[in-house]
Design an enzyme around this catalytic site. Sequence first.
Site, PDB file in Angstrom:
ATOM      1  N   ARG A  27      -4.403   7.526 -10.388  1.00  9.24           N
ATOM      2  CA  ARG A  27      -5.624   7.611 -11.208  1.00  9.24           C
ATOM      3  C   ARG A  27      -6.883   7.980 -10.420  1.00  9.24           C
ATOM      4  O   ARG A  27      -7.914   8.280 -10.998  1.00  9.24           O
ATOM      5  CB  ARG A  27      -5.838   6.279 -11.951  1.00  9.24           C
ATOM      6  N   GLY A  63      -0.628  -8.450 -15.540  1.00  9.75           N
ATOM      7  CA  GLY A  63       0.422  -9.414 -15.834  1.00  9.75           C
ATOM      8  C   GLY A  63      -0.232 -10.709 -16.304  1.00  9.75           C
ATOM      9  O   GLY A  63      -1.293 -11.086 -15.812  1.00  9.75           O
ATOM     10  N   TYR A 107     -37.454  22.993  18.341  1.00 10.51           N
ATOM     11  CA  TYR A 107     -36.033  22.764  18.598  1.00 10.51           C
ATOM     12  C   TYR A 107     -35.826  22.478  20.075  1.00 10.51           C
ATOM     13  O   TYR A 107     -36.156  23.315  20.931  1.00 10.51           O
ATOM     14  CB  TYR A 107     -35.168  23.982  18.193  1.00 10.51           C
ATOM     15  N   ASN A 109      -2.589 -12.373 -13.647  1.00 11.91           N
ATOM     16  CA  ASN A 109      -2.102 -12.382 -12.272  1.00 11.91           C
ATOM     17  C   ASN A 109      -2.946 -11.433 -11.425  1.00 11.91           C
ATOM     18  O   ASN A 109      -3.055 -10.256 -11.721  1.00 11.91           O
ATOM     19  CB  ASN A 109      -0.636 -11.928 -12.284  1.00 11.91           C
ATOM     20  N   ALA A 151     -49.697  28.809  25.731  1.00 10.28           N
ATOM     21  CA  ALA A 151     -49.224  29.100  24.379  1.00 10.28           C
ATOM     22  C   ALA A 151     -48.688  30.518  24.287  1.00 10.28           C
ATOM     23  O   ALA A 151     -49.216  31.437  24.914  1.00 10.28           O
ATOM     24  CB  ALA A 151     -50.373  28.905  23.390  1.00 10.28           C
ATOM     25  N   ALA A 179       0.816  -1.214   0.000  1.00 11.70           N
ATOM     26  CA  ALA A 179       0.000   0.000   0.000  1.00 11.70           C
ATOM     27  C   ALA A 179       0.847   1.260   0.000  1.00 11.70           C
ATOM     28  O   ALA A 179       0.471   2.284   0.565  1.00 11.70           O
ATOM     29  CB  ALA A 179      -0.915  -0.008   1.220  1.00 11.70           C
ATOM     30  N   LYS A 195      -5.057   6.410  -2.355  1.00  9.78           N
ATOM     31  CA  LYS A 195      -6.126   5.510  -2.846  1.00  9.78           C
ATOM     32  C   LYS A 195      -6.660   4.569  -1.765  1.00  9.78           C
ATOM     33  O   LYS A 195      -7.880   4.456  -1.585  1.00  9.78           O
ATOM     34  CB  LYS A 195      -5.604   4.705  -4.036  1.00  9.78           C
ATOM     35  N   TYR A 222     -28.648  28.968  23.836  1.00 14.28           N
ATOM     36  CA  TYR A 222     -27.352  29.579  23.542  1.00 14.28           C
ATOM     37  C   TYR A 222     -27.451  31.089  23.679  1.00 14.28           C
ATOM     38  O   TYR A 222     -28.306  31.721  23.060  1.00 14.28           O
ATOM     39  CB  TYR A 222     -26.965  29.191  22.109  1.00 14.28           C
TER      40      TYR A 222
HETATM   41  C1  UD1 Z   1       0.725  -5.822 -10.403  1.00 10.95           C
HETATM   42  C2  UD1 Z   1       1.410  -7.071 -10.981  1.00 10.95           C
HETATM   43  C3  UD1 Z   1       0.594  -7.586 -12.154  1.00 10.95           C
HETATM   44  C4  UD1 Z   1      -0.812  -7.903 -11.689  1.00 10.95           C
HETATM   45  C5  UD1 Z   1      -1.445  -6.668 -11.046  1.00 10.95           C
HETATM   46  C6  UD1 Z   1      -2.748  -7.072 -10.422  1.00 10.95           C
HETATM   47  C7  UD1 Z   1       3.795  -6.714 -10.639  1.00 10.95           C
HETATM   48  C8  UD1 Z   1       5.075  -6.369 -11.263  1.00 10.95           C
HETATM   49  N1  UD1 Z   1       2.743  -6.719 -11.430  1.00 10.95           N
HETATM   50  O1  UD1 Z   1       0.753  -4.841 -11.435  1.00 10.95           O
HETATM   51  O2  UD1 Z   1       1.194  -8.779 -12.674  1.00 10.95           O
HETATM   52  O3  UD1 Z   1      -1.589  -8.331 -12.794  1.00 10.95           O
HETATM   53  O4  UD1 Z   1      -0.586  -6.159  -9.996  1.00 10.95           O
HETATM   54  O5  UD1 Z   1      -3.453  -5.936  -9.976  1.00 10.95           O
HETATM   55  O6  UD1 Z   1       3.754  -6.987  -9.452  1.00 10.95           O
HETATM   56  N2  UD1 Z   1       3.170  -1.009  -4.596  1.00 10.95           N
HETATM   57  C9  UD1 Z   1       3.994  -0.649  -3.554  1.00 10.95           C
HETATM   58  N3  UD1 Z   1       5.267  -0.281  -3.809  1.00 10.95           N
HETATM   59  C10 UD1 Z   1       5.769  -0.275  -5.063  1.00 10.95           C
HETATM   60  C11 UD1 Z   1       4.928  -0.636  -6.125  1.00 10.95           C
HETATM   61  C12 UD1 Z   1       3.634  -1.002  -5.853  1.00 10.95           C
HETATM   62  O7  UD1 Z   1       3.567  -0.663  -2.406  1.00 10.95           O
HETATM   63  O8  UD1 Z   1       6.950   0.059  -5.217  1.00 10.95           O
HETATM   64  C13 UD1 Z   1       1.800  -1.390  -4.306  1.00 10.95           C
HETATM   65  C14 UD1 Z   1       0.800  -0.430  -4.922  1.00 10.95           C
HETATM   66  O9  UD1 Z   1       0.490   0.608  -4.010  1.00 10.95           O
HETATM   67  C15 UD1 Z   1      -0.380  -1.327  -5.186  1.00 10.95           C
HETATM   68  C16 UD1 Z   1       0.264  -2.690  -5.455  1.00 10.95           C
HETATM   69  O10 UD1 Z   1       1.548  -2.630  -4.910  1.00 10.95           O
HETATM   70  O11 UD1 Z   1      -1.218  -1.466  -4.051  1.00 10.95           O
HETATM   71  C17 UD1 Z   1       0.315  -3.038  -6.937  1.00 10.95           C
HETATM   72  O12 UD1 Z   1       1.167  -2.133  -7.588  1.00 10.95           O
HETATM   73  P1  UD1 Z   1       0.861  -1.607  -9.036  1.00 10.95           P
HETATM   74  O13 UD1 Z   1       1.945  -0.696  -9.449  1.00 10.95           O
HETATM   75  O14 UD1 Z   1      -0.524  -1.125  -9.104  1.00 10.95           O
HETATM   76  O15 UD1 Z   1       1.018  -2.968  -9.872  1.00 10.95           O
HETATM   77  P2  UD1 Z   1       0.346  -3.288 -11.228  1.00 10.95           P
HETATM   78  O16 UD1 Z   1       1.037  -2.531 -12.309  1.00 10.95           O
HETATM   79  O17 UD1 Z   1      -1.116  -3.163 -11.135  1.00 10.95           O
END
Ligand code: UD1
Length: 457
Positions: free
Chosen positions: A16, A142, A369, A172, A426, A10, A23, A390
């Site tokens: 976005r 992925g 009130y 993935n 009243a 996180a 987020k 008040y």
């Molecule tokens: C990742 C997967 C992808 C998968 C997708 C599913 C990798 C390389 N790719 O891609 O295969 O289909 O999730 O939703 O893992 N985050 C960190 N630190 C970082 C990068 C990311 O905490 O340095 C956290 C983000 O806040 C997020 C999560 O990891 O909660 C996923 O990162 P994000 O960059 O959204 O990965 P995707 O490109 O969606």
Amino acid sequence: MGSLASIVLAAGKGTRMKSGLIKVLHPVAGMPMIAWPVAAARNAGSDPIVLVIGHQANAVQSTFRGATDIRCAMQEEQLGTGHAVACALEALSGFHGTVLILCGDTPLLRSETLTAMLEFHRDNQAAVTVLTALMDDPYGYGRVVRDVSGRVSRIVEQKDADPDEQEIREINSGIYCMDSEFLSANIREIGNDNAQKEYYLTDLLAIAVRKGLTCLALPTADADEIMGVNDRVQLAEAARVLRRRINRSHMLNGVTIIDPDTTYIDNGITIGADTVIHPGCRIGEGTIIGEGCEIEGNVTIMDCLIGDECHIKAASVLESSKLGEDVAVGPMAHLRPGTQLGAKVKIGNFVETKKIVMGEGSKASHLTYLGDAELGRNVNIGCGTITCNYDGVNKHLTVIGDDVFIGSDVQLVAPVSVGHRSLVAAGTTVTIDVPPDSLAISRVPQVNKEGWRLKKK
Ligand code: UD1
Ligand code: CA
């Protein structure tokens, strides 16, 4: 069954969302988004749960203040999911067992799905298991690359995939089970030689395969569940799915929800059997509603305790209030924080209350009130009554005894009290305490000037 820990990623900002708020802290069905996957991990038996935080780290951390199973790991720079997990491992030093890896932006993930995945992972003594899904439109995810015999060989990211790989529909989910020894032994082997120059966690699959370890992919039946929220359109979609789940469980518990699509009940609300909820209601913040209540349309109830057989009429707003049994409120009433209504109290239309106690059977039926007041039992408050609580600087108390009758259009200038069984006529402005069993009346004597209109002409 071995021990279980989780890592929840996180650290990212969630660009976005186009929001000042990170987020994973956007609320979904009454909880910050990240609290959902954390709850799923917890319910699957995970302890500890390590949150990888970066952007707005303090805010994420304070969301879980007091939770003894939560640990936070800082990722200063977001160099990829592989780097994020590496940052978490220190918080897991000394832990041996299975590590679940989740993302903070998947609020729909259920603990049952995690449990099934864990069982599969452990039964097969895998080093890595990834949860996957078949998608009609796999763009952006992925892809799971399998060899001719169907065994997983690696995961390739959208931006690194060749045209053939882009045709793969198995994606993935970003949710994994990994053996803790495998994870700590191999996390440093991940490089960043790819299109995004990031450390991809997904590279661990190819590493496991290369080392002859068991690497599995488990397709989930419900692709909805692994949906990641990236923008506010998906936020609304996720909220809708959660709303349906929440409403369904209340209905199965005996609550009638006339239109589940337009009923907004947050997570963690208790509602008794045979309560009926009409369309357009919002119920949240730990509210408890008794049995056999009727909640009419467009009512908002936040942080309230409502007894059995209450009737909340249309378009009323109830905040941080306590209602006894068989209380009627509304339509269009506003109970503000600190309102405590005894059994059989009646609050009618356009009545506002704040920080009051009202004894059993008392009524304020119209346009009133009542603030900072203590009312006894069987008090009747006439239409248009106002507690003038008040003075511009301080709030003052109005005390009204049992069986008092307050006529229409009365102002009670606090601090002031009206004794038991008294009657306030009243139109009276009460500025001095009324003893019990009395009549209070303050009116300018009426003058009739006969023929006055005729003279004017
Ligand atoms: C990742 C997967 C992808 C998968 C997708 C599913 C990798 C390389 N790719 O891609 O295969 O289909 O999730 O939703 O893992 N985050 C960190 N630190 C970082 C990068 C990311 O905490 O340095 C956290 C983000 O806040 C997020 C999560 O990891 O909660 C996923 O990162 P994000 O960059 O959204 O990965 P995707 O490109 O969606
Ligand atoms: Ca008056």
